[in-house]
Design a protein around this motif. Structure first.
Motif, PDB file in Angstrom:
ATOM      1  N   TRP A   1       0.948  -1.226   0.039  1.00 24.89           N
ATOM      2  CA  TRP A   1      -0.052   0.013  -0.159  1.00 24.89           C
ATOM      3  C   TRP A   1       0.845   1.278   0.118  1.00 24.89           C
ATOM      4  O   TRP A   1       0.356   2.228  -0.519  1.00 24.89           O
TER       5      TRP A   1
ATOM      6  N   LEU B   1     -13.801  14.950 -12.647  1.00 28.58           N
ATOM      7  CA  LEU B   1     -13.714  14.074 -11.778  1.00 28.58           C
ATOM      8  C   LEU B   1     -11.970  13.786 -11.326  1.00 28.58           C
ATOM      9  O   LEU B   1     -11.596  13.218 -10.199  1.00 28.58           O
TER      10      LEU B   1
ATOM     11  N   TYR C   1     -12.833  -1.548   0.689  1.00 31.25           N
ATOM     12  CA  TYR C   1     -11.727  -0.797  -0.024  1.00 31.25           C
ATOM     13  C   TYR C   1     -10.952   0.187   0.795  1.00 31.25           C
ATOM     14  O   TYR C   1     -11.408   0.296   1.830  1.00 31.25           O
TER      15      TYR C   1
HETATM   16  C1  HEC Z   1      -4.731  11.905  -6.308  1.00 28.95           C
HETATM   17  C2  HEC Z   1      -4.599  10.638  -7.167  1.00 28.95           C
HETATM   18  C3  HEC Z   1      -5.987   9.950  -6.943  1.00 28.95           C
HETATM   19  C4  HEC Z   1      -7.087  10.535  -7.691  1.00 28.95           C
HETATM   20  C5  HEC Z   1      -7.254  11.662  -8.375  1.00 28.95           C
HETATM   21  C6  HEC Z   1      -8.294   9.421  -7.638  1.00 28.95           C
HETATM   22  N1  HEC Z   1      -7.649   8.222  -6.971  1.00 28.95           N
HETATM   23 FE1  HEC Z   1      -8.464   6.594  -6.443  1.00 28.95          FE
HETATM   24  N2  HEC Z   1      -6.853   6.016  -5.270  1.00 28.95           N
HETATM   25  C7  HEC Z   1      -5.890   6.671  -5.133  1.00 28.95           C
HETATM   26  C8  HEC Z   1      -5.083   6.246  -3.972  1.00 28.95           C
HETATM   27  C9  HEC Z   1      -3.992   6.925  -3.586  1.00 28.95           C
HETATM   28  C10 HEC Z   1      -5.962   5.303  -3.560  1.00 28.95           C
HETATM   29  C11 HEC Z   1      -5.503   4.400  -2.259  1.00 28.95           C
HETATM   30  C12 HEC Z   1      -5.990   5.387  -1.078  1.00 28.95           C
HETATM   31  C13 HEC Z   1      -6.059   4.684   0.223  1.00 28.95           C
HETATM   32  O1  HEC Z   1      -6.003   3.523   0.459  1.00 28.95           O
HETATM   33  O2  HEC Z   1      -5.993   5.791   1.265  1.00 28.95           O
HETATM   34  C14 HEC Z   1      -6.997   5.021  -4.420  1.00 28.95           C
HETATM   35  C15 HEC Z   1      -7.788   4.252  -4.157  1.00 28.95           C
HETATM   36  C16 HEC Z   1      -9.124   4.093  -4.901  1.00 28.95           C
HETATM   37  C17 HEC Z   1     -10.138   2.901  -5.032  1.00 28.95           C
HETATM   38  C18 HEC Z   1      -9.981   1.966  -3.805  1.00 28.95           C
HETATM   39  C19 HEC Z   1      -9.198   0.941  -4.246  1.00 28.95           C
HETATM   40  C20 HEC Z   1      -9.141  -0.369  -3.225  1.00 28.95           C
HETATM   41  O3  HEC Z   1      -8.723  -1.537  -3.907  1.00 28.95           O
HETATM   42  O4  HEC Z   1      -9.445  -0.351  -2.208  1.00 28.95           O
HETATM   43  C21 HEC Z   1     -11.106   3.278  -5.816  1.00 28.95           C
HETATM   44  C22 HEC Z   1     -12.484   2.573  -6.048  1.00 28.95           C
HETATM   45  C23 HEC Z   1     -10.619   4.437  -6.422  1.00 28.95           C
HETATM   46  N3  HEC Z   1      -9.459   4.845  -6.098  1.00 28.95           N
HETATM   47  C24 HEC Z   1     -11.489   5.099  -7.523  1.00 28.95           C
HETATM   48  C25 HEC Z   1     -11.266   6.319  -7.870  1.00 28.95           C
HETATM   49  C26 HEC Z   1     -12.387   7.143  -8.621  1.00 28.95           C
HETATM   50  C27 HEC Z   1     -13.409   6.766  -9.095  1.00 28.95           C
HETATM   51  C28 HEC Z   1     -11.637   8.554  -8.883  1.00 28.95           C
HETATM   52  C29 HEC Z   1     -11.976   9.757  -9.571  1.00 28.95           C
HETATM   53  C30 HEC Z   1     -13.550  10.240  -8.653  1.00 28.95           C
HETATM   54  C31 HEC Z   1     -10.195   8.216  -8.013  1.00 28.95           C
HETATM   55  N4  HEC Z   1      -9.991   7.244  -7.672  1.00 28.95           N
HETATM   56  C32 HEC Z   1      -9.203   9.294  -8.264  1.00 28.95           C
HETATM   57  C33 HEC Z   1      -5.398   7.846  -5.837  1.00 28.95           C
HETATM   58  C34 HEC Z   1      -6.326   8.718  -6.660  1.00 28.95           C
END
Ligand code: HEC
Ligand code: HEC
Length: 409
Positions: free
Chosen positions: A131, A244, A315
């Motif tokens: 992670w 988004l 998640y």
């Molecule tokens: C700034 C970078 C960033 C953006 C922009 C972003 N993500 Fe993420 N995403 C991440 C990170 C980093 C994690 C892990 C975060 C954590 O576990 O604290 C994550 C985790 C996730 C997860 C969970 C994955 C898991 O296996 O648990 C999902 C679903 C997801 N993002 C969907 C999206 C969607 C849909 C969007 C747009 C609305 C988005 N993300 C925008 C960086 C990003």
């Protein structure tokens, strides 16, 4: 039905991003940096679409089908644990895209891991593992963790006290005797088969060989315009929109993350972000900060791959989001508004109508690859009572129309 006007691999991110400078082989840029020799040369049959550049195979552990097969038996073998009760597959179940369905998994002594068990699929294309571990850059190294770690918990619980016993059990097993000789044909049949030189490279080969490129999203990128529903297509546009911002981080179409590398591209990249996924980041879940102690790394986690995401609930690093709809809600607020420094420019927050949320869920659910979770080559090879391979467990939730993750309630 093919349609030349819709995006294909490589093109997707190029279309989505204002600049495609991060991507090798951006279509439209003159002279790609694709090295076709290196990209497609492997003695191993990767069995993936020709347009996907192969993942890096370490010089000291090139892929072979014999090592993959040995690794598969090891992956499903509980004898590789202190109490004989935990295998890799205890926390990485094929029918759940190799996640485990729990908020936190437990190790051989029953201790609970502080982080959610990760899904495995296309990890051969990742630049770092876990992670929030910028320092773990190969699968070979990663796999030592669950086998030998005592912190945060003993998972398999293998230590100096029991390793010899476990290795000698493997050596004495007639199935392994055949598999080991096939996997390491240059070695003496009486080799002192061991974790470092034989078992770990084989486990890494198995994990590296778990590829997922047959979701409706992939079929769409490969030219089948009908593979995505109208709703999923609208969801893809939302996912890629400036509003988004999802593709600023989940950008690569092989992995849906910015943690990636491949043969054609000699600069592995792994990005870590604070998305405000939780209100308070507490030890031992303060992200990259746990490793570096650098306050600018506080709360930063690796961008997760979204492949097969509808099968891998709950998640986030701490399993604190029960549903995909919860995750979308957190992003729409611009992260939980706690005491943290969120990557504000990249997670700006947004408002979605219920129809738009439904579309975004439909897109996320189009990343489910039923071939991946039912591939018998990835299943449990050990015999059941009747002598047949235990094989694969079916998962009815592979059907998005019955999977609650895919509906807005
Ligand atoms: C700034 C970078 C960033 C953006 C922009 C972003 N993500 Fe993420 N995403 C991440 C990170 C980093 C994690 C892990 C975060 C954590 O576990 O604290 C994550 C985790 C996730 C997860 C969970 C994955 C898991 O296996 O648990 C999902 C679903 C997801 N993002 C969907 C999206 C969607 C849909 C969007 C747009 C609305 C988005 N993300 C925008 C960086 C990003
Ligand atoms: C007790 C549950 C458990 C067991 C057993 C276990 N894992 Fe994991 N696995 C996890 C957790 C939890 C993580 C995330 C660890 C972290 O980030 O701290 C993980 C992460 C991984 C990753 C990193 C994936 C990525 O995207 O970076 C790989 C690869 C992996 N495990 C393979 C294995 C293999 C191979 C075995 C058997 C030798 C194994 N695991 C045994 C729970 C487990």
């Amino acid at each position: 039905m093919t349609d030349s006007s819709h995006p294909h691999y490589h093109q997707l991110a190029a279309l989505l991003l204002a600049s495609c400078s991060l991507l090798a082989g951006c279509v439209g840029s003159s002279g790609t940096s694709l090295d076709d020799e290196g990209a497609s040369a492997s003695s191993y049959d990767w069995d993936i679409p020709a347009s996907i550049p192969l993942p890096v195979e370490p010089d000291d552990n090139p892929m072979t089908s014999a090592k993959f097969e040995l690794g598969r038996y090891l992956f499903y073998d509980t004898r590789l644990s202190a109490n004989g009760d935990i295998a890799c597959a205890s926390c990485h179940k094929q029918e759940l895209a190799f996640s485990d369905g729990n908020q936190f998994p437990s190790g051989t002594y029953g201790d609970m891991h502080p982080r959610n068990a990760m899904s495995l699929g296309n990890t051969g294309w990742f630049a770092t593992f876990n992670w929030a571990r910028p320092d773990v850059t190969t699968l070979e190294e990663q796999i030592r963790g669950p086998l030998f770690n005592t912190s945060p918990i003993p998972e398999h619980g293998i230590t100096d006290d029991n390793i010899e016993l476990i290795e000698s059990e493997v050596r004495a097993d007639s199935t392994y005797q055949v598999l080991l000789i096939a996997a390491y044909p240059d070695e003496d049949a009486n080799s002192q088969w061991n974790f470092d030189d034989h078992l770990i490279p084989a486990l890494a080969s198995f994990v590296r060989g778990l590829t997922s490129f047959d979701s409706p999203f992939d079929q769409y990128l490969l030219g089948d315009s009908d593979a995505l529903s109208a709703s999923a297509k609208r969801g893809l546009s939302l996912f890629a929109s400036e509003r988004l911002e999802c593709t600023h981080c989940h950008l690569d179409d092989f992995t849906l993350t910015d943690n990636h590398m491949n043969r054609t591209w000699n600069y592995p990249t792994s990005n870590f972000h604070n998305t405000g996924s939780v209100l308070v980041y507490e030890e031992p879940n303060r992200g990259v900060y746990e490793v570096t102690g650098n306050s600018s790394h506080f709360g930063q986690f690796r961008t997760m791959s979204l492949r097969n995401i509808a099968l891998t609930a709950p998640y986030s690093h701490d399993g604190s989001h029960a549903t995909l709809a919860d995750i979308i809600d957190t992003y729409s607020q611009g992260g939980k508004q706690g005491d943290y420094s969120v990557d504000g420019d990249l997670s700006p927050g947004f408002t979605l109508t219920d129809d738009e949320k439904t579309d975004l869920l439909a897109f996320l659910c189009s990343l489910t690859d039923t071939t991946f979770i039912s591939n018998p080559d990835y299943g449990n090879p050990w015999p059941d009572e009747d002598g047949n391979p235990i094989g694969v467990t079916e998962n009815p939730l592979a059907d998005a129309s019955v999977n609650p993750q895919c509906q807005l309630d």
